[in-house]
Every structure is written in structure tokens, then in C-alpha cells.
Write a protein that holds these residues in place. Sequence first.
Motif, PDB file in Angstrom:
ATOM      1  N   THR A  83       5.532   7.080  -4.799  1.00  0.00           N
ATOM      2  CA  THR A  83       6.027   7.477  -6.105  1.00  0.00           C
ATOM      3  C   THR A  83       5.422   6.545  -7.151  1.00  0.00           C
ATOM      4  O   THR A  83       5.236   5.350  -6.894  1.00  0.00           O
ATOM      5  N   ALA A  84       5.125   7.068  -8.330  1.00  0.00           N
ATOM      6  CA  ALA A  84       4.577   6.254  -9.415  1.00  0.00           C
ATOM      7  C   ALA A  84       5.580   5.183  -9.845  1.00  0.00           C
ATOM      8  O   ALA A  84       6.796   5.409  -9.824  1.00  0.00           O
ATOM      9  N   ASN A  85       5.063   4.031 -10.210  1.00  0.00           N
ATOM     10  CA  ASN A  85       5.859   2.924 -10.749  1.00  0.00           C
ATOM     11  C   ASN A  85       7.021   2.544  -9.836  1.00  0.00           C
ATOM     12  O   ASN A  85       8.169   2.468 -10.251  1.00  0.00           O
ATOM     13  N   ALA A  86       6.703   2.315  -8.570  1.00  0.00           N
ATOM     14  CA  ALA A  86       7.722   1.975  -7.580  1.00  0.00           C
ATOM     15  C   ALA A  86       7.278   0.761  -6.763  1.00  0.00           C
ATOM     16  O   ALA A  86       6.109   0.369  -6.782  1.00  0.00           O
ATOM     17  N   THR A  87       8.215   0.173  -6.056  1.00  0.00           N
ATOM     18  CA  THR A  87       7.945  -0.947  -5.155  1.00  0.00           C
ATOM     19  C   THR A  87       8.480  -0.597  -3.783  1.00  0.00           C
ATOM     20  O   THR A  87       9.595  -0.092  -3.655  1.00  0.00           O
ATOM     21  N   TYR A  88       7.667  -0.871  -2.764  1.00  0.00           N
ATOM     22  CA  TYR A  88       8.032  -0.614  -1.374  1.00  0.00           C
ATOM     23  C   TYR A  88       7.798  -1.887  -0.573  1.00  0.00           C
ATOM     24  O   TYR A  88       7.043  -2.761  -0.988  1.00  0.00           O
ATOM     25  N   ARG A  89       8.413  -1.952   0.590  1.00  0.00           N
ATOM     26  CA  ARG A  89       8.165  -3.073   1.489  1.00  0.00           C
ATOM     27  C   ARG A  89       8.154  -2.573   2.924  1.00  0.00           C
ATOM     28  O   ARG A  89       8.885  -1.644   3.285  1.00  0.00           O
ATOM     29  N   VAL A  90       7.299  -3.190   3.724  1.00  0.00           N
ATOM     30  CA  VAL A  90       7.236  -2.882   5.146  1.00  0.00           C
ATOM     31  C   VAL A  90       6.869  -4.176   5.867  1.00  0.00           C
ATOM     32  O   VAL A  90       6.011  -4.937   5.415  1.00  0.00           O
ATOM     33  N   GLY A  91       7.569  -4.455   6.962  1.00  0.00           N
ATOM     34  CA  GLY A  91       7.346  -5.696   7.697  1.00  0.00           C
ATOM     35  C   GLY A  91       6.561  -5.469   8.973  1.00  0.00           C
ATOM     36  O   GLY A  91       6.667  -4.414   9.603  1.00  0.00           O
ATOM     37  N   TYR A  92       5.772  -6.476   9.347  1.00  0.00           N
ATOM     38  CA  TYR A  92       5.020  -6.436  10.599  1.00  0.00           C
ATOM     39  C   TYR A  92       5.590  -7.501  11.520  1.00  0.00           C
ATOM     40  O   TYR A  92       5.630  -8.678  11.169  1.00  0.00           O
ATOM     41  N   ILE A  93       6.059  -7.076  12.714  1.00  0.00           N
ATOM     42  CA  ILE A  93       6.594  -8.038  13.673  1.00  0.00           C
ATOM     43  C   ILE A  93       5.827  -8.006  14.988  1.00  0.00           C
ATOM     44  O   ILE A  93       5.890  -8.947  15.754  1.00  0.00           O
ATOM     45  N   GLY A  94       5.094  -6.941  15.249  1.00  0.00           N
ATOM     46  CA  GLY A  94       4.207  -6.809  16.397  1.00  0.00           C
ATOM     47  C   GLY A  94       4.717  -7.379  17.707  1.00  0.00           C
ATOM     48  O   GLY A  94       4.670  -8.575  17.924  1.00  0.00           O
ATOM     49  N   SER A  95       5.189  -6.522  18.622  1.00  0.00           N
ATOM     50  CA  SER A  95       5.666  -6.999  19.920  1.00  0.00           C
ATOM     51  C   SER A  95       4.528  -7.604  20.741  1.00  0.00           C
ATOM     52  O   SER A  95       4.726  -8.528  21.511  1.00  0.00           O
TER      53      SER A  95
END
Length: 131
Positions: A83-95
Motif C-alpha cells: 500500500t502507498a505510504n505505509a510501513t511493514y516489518r518482517v523478521g528473519y529467524i532462519g531455522s
Amino acid sequence: MKDTYHDNKAVQALAPSVVSAAASGAAIDLNGFDSALFVINTGAIVGAGLFGVKLQESDTTTEADFTDVAPADQLGTVPAALTANATYRVGYIGSKRKRYVRAMVTKASGTSVAVGIVAVLGHPAIAPVAA
């Protein structure tokens, strides 16, 4: 003393820019860290664009070695349509954590999207983390 400033390291994963095609972010070296949080900031989206972001991992920095991160090795997801003008987050934990991880902007349709991504490396082997 534990605090957010001394226990994390911010790294530019994708310089803020207008992206008109799929784009690979920088290979982020996780040496000395056990996790990474990617913060994605969007601006304008032109041409009813359908842009997304996915995480990829590798044991090397060679382009061809990067593969998509399995959903089980991520915390959160980024929607297939930003979406325009938005903030997202995603984490990497890798098993089976790889040394390098990167964010990749994907494009299904549209003209362009303004986007920038920062990786925040966490759980350092040695703290405090140098600025």
C-alpha cells in the motif's frame, strides 16, 4: 545494560528509490547476529501497481545462490500488494540460518513504487554493538 540502541545494528537493505521493476536489495551479512528485522517504507505507487517484498537467504553473496526464505523462518509477512505510504516489518529467524539475507521487491503489475528498506540486526553475539 540491555537496551535497543546497544543491542541492534541498522543496515541499509535497499536505498530509498523509485522502483519500476523487480529489485534485489543488498546482501546483509548476519555474522555475529542471530536475527534480522526488515522495515519496509513505501511512498507513492504509480499505475495501480502490484508490488510486494520477499526475503531471500544464501551462504554466499552470489546472486544465483539466493533462495526464498520459507514462511516458517520468518516472523510476519509482507502483503503481496504493498500500500502507498505505509510501513511493514518482517523478521528473519532462519531455522537453518544462512549467513546472508536480503529483501527483494517483486512486481506483478504497475509502473513504479517508492520504497526503502532497513535491516535491523538483533541478538548479537557481542554487545554492545558498535555504532
